[in-house]
Scaffold this motif. Structure first.
Motif: not given
Length: 214
Positions: A62, A65, A104-106, A109, A139
């Motif tokens: 990513r 990020a 860092t994964y969307e 949350k 995050r």
């Protein structure tokens, strides 16, 4: 002419001098052996480099990020996830292990959306670990965990057990420990990376690779 007692004392003195000379001659060799053994230990993490690596899982990068809590965010742009283990052949002995994480994964949350455990050499070091929670419910924030372990089977094994979602990791640092302190060269693994990376401190992080069984 010396008496029998004097002759005996002279013989003992000569023998003692001979023993001391022999010991002095051996000392440099022993010192060299000790230094060589210590040097071998310091290089142990990078030994058999062609074999160390991950077991299972997938890699993702990513590049955008913006990771906080670190002076070198590039380490956290790559991620290996869903692996079951990392296996690193090393000489038996004590090692310092640093594990680098960043969420860092969307899709993550909130707390509890990625939970897993980590064991090193069969001992659980992180139980129900939640990177997002550990980073203060954020995050893109680096989290580093450090442990000292003892290797007795010629291979340092880091195992990951999922509970919610998949385990993930961004980096692994491994150094031999001498007299209670990290010593010598380190093996740096940039988990999920497809190329080696030179950090700001000049150290080289190795690209990820699959474990090769002997």
């Amino acid at each position: 002419m010396p008496s029998g007692k004097e002759m005996a004392m002279r013989i003992v003195a000569v023998a003692l001098i001979g023993a001391l000379l022999a010991l002095a001659a051996c000392a440099p060799t022993a010192q060299r052996r000790g230094a060589r053994a210590l040097d071998e230990q310091s290089q142990a993490p990078s030994a058999q480099a062609a074999r160390w690596g991950y077991v299972g899982g997938k890699m993702v990068t990513r590049p955008d990020a913006a990771v906080k809590n670190t002076q070198d965010k590039a380490i956290y742009l790559n991620e290996h996830y869903s692996m079951t283990a990392y296996r690193i052949p090393v000489a038996n002995g004590a090692y310092a292990v640093k594990l680098h994480f960043a969420e860092t994964y969307e899709g993550i949350k909130d707390v509890g959306q990625r939970v897993f455990s980590v064991a090193i050499e069969g001992k659980t070091v992180l139980s129900d670990f939640d990177v997002f929670k550990e980073a203060g419910r954020e995050r893109f924030a680096a989290v580093v965990k450090e442990f000292q372990v003892e290797v007795r089977d010629g291979e340092l094994t880091i195992e990951f057990t999922p509970k919610v979602q998949n385990p993930e990791i961004n980096g692994i640092e491994l150094r031999a420990v001498h007299k209670g302190k990290p010593h010598g060269a380190a093996l740096l693994i940039n988990c999920g990376a497809s190329a080696d990376y030179e950090a700001k401190d000049g150290r080289i992080w190795r690209k990820d690779q699959e474990y090769q069984a002997p």
